[in-house]
Design a protein around this motif. Sequence first.
Motif, short mmCIF file in Angstrom:
data_model
loop_
_atom_site.label_atom_id
_atom_site.label_comp_id
_atom_site.label_asym_id
_atom_site.label_seq_id
_atom_site.Cartn_x
_atom_site.Cartn_y
_atom_site.Cartn_z
N LEU A 36 3.76 4.41 3.19
CA LEU A 36 2.63 4.48 2.34
C LEU A 36 1.29 4.23 2.92
O LEU A 36 1.53 3.28 3.50
CB LEU A 36 3.29 3.79 1.11
N ARG A 37 0.22 4.64 2.53
CA ARG A 37 -0.97 4.29 3.09
C ARG A 37 -1.39 3.00 1.99
O ARG A 37 -2.05 3.37 0.80
CB ARG A 37 -1.84 5.43 3.25
N PRO A 38 -1.73 1.96 2.26
CA PRO A 38 -2.35 1.04 1.37
C PRO A 38 -3.64 1.30 1.29
O PRO A 38 -4.35 1.56 2.06
CB PRO A 38 -1.99 -0.42 2.24
N GLU A 39 -4.19 1.08 -0.21
CA GLU A 39 -5.78 1.40 -0.32
C GLU A 39 -6.05 -0.20 -1.29
O GLU A 39 -5.18 -0.44 -2.06
CB GLU A 39 -5.85 2.59 -1.27
N LEU A 40 -7.09 -0.78 -0.89
CA LEU A 40 -7.53 -1.72 -1.35
C LEU A 40 -8.58 -1.35 -2.52
O LEU A 40 -9.73 -1.29 -2.48
CB LEU A 40 -8.36 -2.51 -0.12
N THR A 41 -7.76 -1.40 -3.64
CA THR A 41 -8.46 -0.69 -4.77
C THR A 41 -9.32 -1.81 -5.53
O THR A 41 -10.51 -1.40 -5.93
CB THR A 41 -7.19 -0.12 -5.74
N ALA A 42 -8.75 -2.86 -5.65
CA ALA A 42 -9.64 -3.63 -6.59
C ALA A 42 -9.21 -5.34 -6.28
O ALA A 42 -8.06 -5.50 -6.06
CB ALA A 42 -9.48 -3.42 -8.02
N ILE A 43 -10.25 -5.95 -6.42
CA ILE A 43 -9.89 -7.59 -6.08
C ILE A 43 -10.30 -8.37 -7.34
O ILE A 43 -11.65 -7.93 -7.87
CB ILE A 43 -10.59 -8.26 -4.86
N GLN A 367 4.26 -8.93 7.04
CA GLN A 367 4.74 -8.91 5.63
C GLN A 367 4.21 -7.91 4.97
O GLN A 367 5.22 -7.38 4.19
CB GLN A 367 3.89 -10.41 5.03
N VAL A 368 3.33 -7.22 5.05
CA VAL A 368 2.93 -5.97 4.32
C VAL A 368 3.45 -4.97 4.89
O VAL A 368 4.05 -4.21 4.14
CB VAL A 368 1.28 -5.78 4.73
N VAL A 369 3.79 -4.72 6.31
CA VAL A 369 4.67 -3.75 6.88
C VAL A 369 6.25 -3.76 6.22
O VAL A 369 6.28 -2.71 5.71
CB VAL A 369 4.76 -4.03 8.33
N ASP A 370 6.69 -5.03 6.34
CA ASP A 370 8.08 -5.00 5.62
C ASP A 370 8.07 -4.68 4.12
O ASP A 370 9.01 -3.94 3.66
CB ASP A 370 8.57 -6.32 5.92
N LEU A 371 6.98 -5.05 3.31
CA LEU A 371 6.92 -4.85 2.01
C LEU A 371 6.75 -3.40 1.75
O LEU A 371 7.57 -2.62 0.82
CB LEU A 371 5.89 -5.71 1.26
N VAL A 372 5.81 -2.71 2.44
CA VAL A 372 5.62 -1.35 2.24
C VAL A 372 6.74 -0.53 2.53
O VAL A 372 7.30 0.42 1.61
CB VAL A 372 4.32 -0.76 3.06
N HIS A 373 7.63 -0.77 3.49
CA HIS A 373 8.86 -0.10 3.87
C HIS A 373 9.74 -0.29 2.94
O HIS A 373 10.41 0.63 2.54
CB HIS A 373 9.34 -0.40 5.16
N ALA A 374 10.01 -1.34 2.48
CA ALA A 374 10.97 -1.52 1.27
C ALA A 374 10.65 -1.00 0.13
O ALA A 374 11.41 0.00 -0.59
CB ALA A 374 11.01 -3.23 0.80
N PRO A 381 12.68 -5.96 -1.40
CA PRO A 381 12.15 -6.50 -0.03
C PRO A 381 12.47 -8.08 -0.09
O PRO A 381 13.11 -8.62 -1.10
CB PRO A 381 10.47 -6.55 -0.47
N ALA A 382 12.42 -8.69 0.90
CA ALA A 382 12.75 -9.98 1.26
C ALA A 382 11.70 -10.74 1.75
O ALA A 382 11.04 -10.32 2.76
CB ALA A 382 14.23 -10.47 1.84
N PRO A 383 11.24 -12.37 1.43
CA PRO A 383 12.23 -13.16 0.48
C PRO A 383 11.99 -12.50 -0.92
O PRO A 383 10.78 -12.26 -1.17
CB PRO A 383 11.60 -14.38 0.67
N SER A 384 13.03 -12.50 -1.79
CA SER A 384 13.03 -12.01 -2.90
C SER A 384 12.61 -13.21 -4.04
O SER A 384 12.40 -14.38 -3.27
CB SER A 384 14.55 -11.50 -3.41
N PHE A 385 11.99 -12.85 -5.05
CA PHE A 385 11.85 -13.94 -6.13
C PHE A 385 13.06 -15.01 -6.16
O PHE A 385 12.88 -16.12 -6.40
CB PHE A 385 11.35 -13.43 -7.57
#
Length: 411
Positions: A36-43, A367-374, A381-385
């Motif tokens: 997936l391609r991350p988009e920095l939509t809003a802050i 961290q982003v890479v692992d999250l996006v793949h999950a 993803p890990a670490p989970s809540f």
Amino acid sequence: MTDPTTLRVGMVGYAFMGAAHSHAWRTAPRFFDLPLRPELTAIAGRNEEGVRAAAQKMGWESAETDWRRLIERDDIDLIDICSPGDTHAEIAIAALEAGKHVLCEKPLANSVADAERMAAAADAAAARGVYSMCGFSYRRTPALALARRMVAEGRLGQIRHVRAQYLQDWLSDADAPLTWRLDKSKSGSGALGDIGAHSIDAAQWITGLNITGVSALLQTFVTERPVAGDLVGLGGHGASGADTVRGPVSVDDAAIFSARFAGNGNGNGNGTAPGSGKGSAAGPIGVFEATRFALGRKNAMRLEINGTAGSLAFDFEDMNALSVYDAADGSDAGFRKILVTEPQHPYAGNWWPTGHGLGYEHLFTHQVVDLVHAIAGSQPPAPSFADALQVQKVLAAVEASAHADSRWHTV
């Protein structure tokens, strides 16, 4: 119409962690092949001028002054929470219930009760395909990821000792200004939760064993500090000259605790210090220290693990190296240093040629890479809540022990 190849991100907060996360979202797809391609939509941030300037500087398409607007927007898929700890529970739970994935900075919350509510919301959301992760970024250090791999492979044998230190010195000056990190109502705790939480998570993650009990000491060295200009707000004159206003520090400056880890046959839960019962298979023991008063130490996140077959040692101030001792090499061999920059090492193959080291910012990219793949793979993803809740329980046990004259507290 929603583009299924994108992950549209809304971020809350734009200071230190906001900058690190922004860099990661921009950088990850340029060095890693992502599904997936991350988009920095809003802050989002409370100060309109500040958040708009941050959006322009850090590459966000738009800005909001209320985090609730991020959750209401249909063009945002994930909420990235980089605000102080007292805001985490409300934002994360609202986002998950609205069907947004969540990345939340550590520590997960300011209390076990809030962390439990967040973990429950995360579990309910995961059943609907909505995922969450806590940002314990040090898990993405290549050397520590290699250490976890070695422990999992049995290279250290049975774990006996864990030594963890996180040493900084940025608060050593008694006239350093009061910030939100020194206000318990906002931060939850001081050095304990701010940096000690990283050591707790790393130790449990690498060993694969949870901490089951602690005996602790907390210390505040400087009880009042100059109030920074943005914190005065009550008729004060800021931190300059004879009119300096000083406010109370309500968190710890340093934390020290001993710990018992879970192990085969180790189930002490009676609230007393565990013994080494005859014939018992007790788990490892650990010693932890976190301080922001260690002059000369800038970010010395250190971890050493000793087992029956070998040892590992790491210091983030030399973050591209892992020291390893293999008992099979002989008693006089000593530690050898592995430069963790080879293509076969965790994450390293996507960056620079061998020997060209990585830096702090790369942890957040990983961290982003692992999250996006999950998320793309519909995998939690890990670490989970839930993982972060376990850390929160250790933090709470440390505080409880320290407030009870260091008496042993179970987790």
